[in-house]
Design a protein around this motif. Sequence first.
Motif, mmCIF file in Angstrom:
data_model
loop_
_atom_site.group_PDB
_atom_site.id
_atom_site.type_symbol
_atom_site.label_atom_id
_atom_site.label_comp_id
_atom_site.label_asym_id
_atom_site.label_seq_id
_atom_site.Cartn_x
_atom_site.Cartn_y
_atom_site.Cartn_z
ATOM 1 N N ASP A 1 0.831 -1.210 0.000
ATOM 2 C CA ASP A 1 0.000 0.000 0.000
ATOM 3 C C ASP A 1 0.861 1.254 0.000
ATOM 4 O OD1 ASP A 1 -2.252 -1.519 -0.022
ATOM 5 O OD2 ASP A 1 -2.833 -1.138 2.053
ATOM 6 N N ASP B 1 2.358 1.880 -3.421
ATOM 7 C CA ASP B 1 1.331 2.375 -4.339
ATOM 8 C C ASP B 1 1.070 3.865 -4.122
ATOM 9 O OD1 ASP B 1 0.997 -0.030 -5.619
ATOM 10 O OD2 ASP B 1 -0.718 -0.663 -4.396
ATOM 11 N N GLU C 1 2.189 6.234 -11.247
ATOM 12 C CA GLU C 1 1.255 5.113 -11.326
ATOM 13 C C GLU C 1 0.499 5.183 -12.653
ATOM 14 O OE1 GLU C 1 -0.858 1.754 -10.525
ATOM 15 O OE2 GLU C 1 0.788 2.561 -9.337
ATOM 16 N N LEU D 1 -2.501 3.572 -15.208
ATOM 17 C CA LEU D 1 -3.704 2.757 -15.267
ATOM 18 C C LEU D 1 -3.745 2.000 -16.596
ATOM 19 C CD1 LEU D 1 -6.422 5.220 -13.882
ATOM 20 C CD2 LEU D 1 -5.171 3.443 -12.633
ATOM 21 N N ASP E 1 -9.349 0.392 -15.037
ATOM 22 C CA ASP E 1 -8.278 -0.530 -14.690
ATOM 23 C C ASP E 1 -8.910 -1.583 -13.771
ATOM 24 O OD1 ASP E 1 -6.125 -1.827 -13.280
ATOM 25 O OD2 ASP E 1 -4.794 -0.223 -13.927
ATOM 26 N N LYS F 1 -7.957 -4.288 -12.254
ATOM 27 C CA LYS F 1 -7.250 -4.663 -11.025
ATOM 28 C C LYS F 1 -7.434 -3.610 -9.948
ATOM 29 C CE LYS F 1 -2.562 -5.296 -9.212
ATOM 30 N NZ LYS F 1 -1.108 -5.262 -9.546
ATOM 31 N N ARG F 2 -7.314 -2.332 -10.336
ATOM 32 C CA ARG F 2 -7.382 -1.254 -9.352
ATOM 33 C C ARG F 2 -8.807 -1.033 -8.834
ATOM 34 N NH1 ARG F 2 -2.682 -1.057 -7.021
ATOM 35 N NH2 ARG F 2 -1.000 -0.137 -8.242
ATOM 36 N N GLN G 1 -9.537 -3.648 -6.437
ATOM 37 C CA GLN G 1 -8.832 -3.337 -5.191
ATOM 38 C C GLN G 1 -9.629 -2.339 -4.356
ATOM 39 O OE1 GLN G 1 -4.861 -1.898 -5.919
ATOM 40 N NE2 GLN G 1 -4.451 -1.414 -3.780
ATOM 41 N N SER H 1 -7.487 3.980 -1.882
ATOM 42 C CA SER H 1 -8.688 3.788 -2.706
ATOM 43 C C SER H 1 -9.153 5.105 -3.322
ATOM 44 C CB SER H 1 -9.809 3.188 -1.854
ATOM 45 O OG SER H 1 -9.475 1.883 -1.424
ATOM 46 N N LEU I 1 -6.782 6.175 -6.111
ATOM 47 C CA LEU I 1 -6.988 5.363 -7.308
ATOM 48 C C LEU I 1 -8.264 5.774 -8.039
ATOM 49 C CD1 LEU I 1 -5.948 1.830 -5.976
ATOM 50 C CD2 LEU I 1 -4.715 3.229 -7.640
ATOM 51 N N HIS J 1 -8.764 7.687 -11.950
ATOM 52 C CA HIS J 1 -9.744 7.344 -12.987
ATOM 53 C C HIS J 1 -10.602 8.547 -13.382
ATOM 54 C CE1 HIS J 1 -8.928 3.102 -11.925
ATOM 55 N NE2 HIS J 1 -9.488 2.797 -13.076
#
Length: 407
Positions: A231, A234, A243, A245, A288, A290-291, A294, A367, A370, A374
């Motif tokens: 974490d 990230d 990072e 995406l 994304d 995966k993200r 998550q 979170s 991320l 987006h």
Amino acid sequence: MKSASPRFQPQLNLVITWAGGATEESPLGQLRQQTMALLRWLIPGLEGWFWEFPVAQVLKLHCYSAPLSKSFLCFCQEMIEGYQADFQQGQAYFAHFDPPEILGFSADQDTYSLPFLFLPCLYQGQYLGGMCLGHPGPPMWHQQQLQPLQIIVEQYSLGYTLAQSSPAASLGTMALDLSHLHHELRTPLTGILGFSKMLKEELYGPLNDKQRQYVQGILLSGEHLLSLVNDFLDLAKIDARREELFLEVVAVEDLCWAALSMVQINAREKGLDLKLEIAPEVDFCRVDQKRVKQILLNLLSNAIKFTLEGGVTLRVERQGEFLTLAVIDTGIGIEAADQAQLFQPFKQLKHPLNRQTKGTGLGLVLSRKLAQLHGGDIYLESCPGQGSCFTLQLPLENLGSADESEA
């Protein structure tokens, strides 16, 4: 190497900055805050003070812990000035200020019982200042702690030098160095987890009840630490704008069920209902995968953690140009005063349920970042005693641009 007290009387003017409770905007301030957060992740409850190399007869001390007595601050100044020649050579010292006791660091010694550690910071042989770290107690420093501490000091020293010469580059370089730190910590952690799993499965002989308990504790602590390392890296990559995406068109329902399946066992063990409510007009999104999974996993896990009875619902709707995924629980709810702090690093609810299950204190922060990557965000509505609703909002324009490009 022991001494009863520092060897010189203070000559410099001491300037103190209490920075522990504020969000600093300068590159150096952000670097110190990130470093302090990393240090407290390594040793929870650690106290910290940073000093800079004296300039123009002024010694600056940046404090990231509660104010201590004037006698302690005087002792810090005496240590920094009195052992400056040793610090310039990279010598670290352990200390106790009441009664005064000093012990030099030695690679041959495994443990140290003095509570304060004075670590000098050098970059390419140049003395920059240092850190004074206070062990939360009972004071016992181990070589296993000192090795990663030294890595953190090296990365801080590099970031400090870059922040002075090129402030814009310092945080980006910090992320790269944290990537190196991630590797340094992950490698031994992987070994610890592997060996503890072998012991738990009793591949080399049976264990007694107490041994099983200890092995389970090692395994859980190792997994928690590895999660925290991941974490933190990230977050560092996002803050440094490194990072990336990997956007793809995915079926929303499949994405939701994938996240729900990962928490289904936990919900069943607590006797909670786990539901998915998805509007008929919702079909695909471009994210994304995966993200987003998550993010949903973190929100669902938190909801189950703080819900004693009732259930957790994942409600998915289309609202204008946005896709909303709301995680609704019938849990304990969150006081208004605590809601603003939830999206800050290492801030967690002060509730008995929080002590039963370890969390990194970074999940909601990561979170939200991320989601913002987006082009969306996470919003919270909560009422104490009735439950909470965390809503992930994602733009659907990404899907439209994808369709146009394919056409």
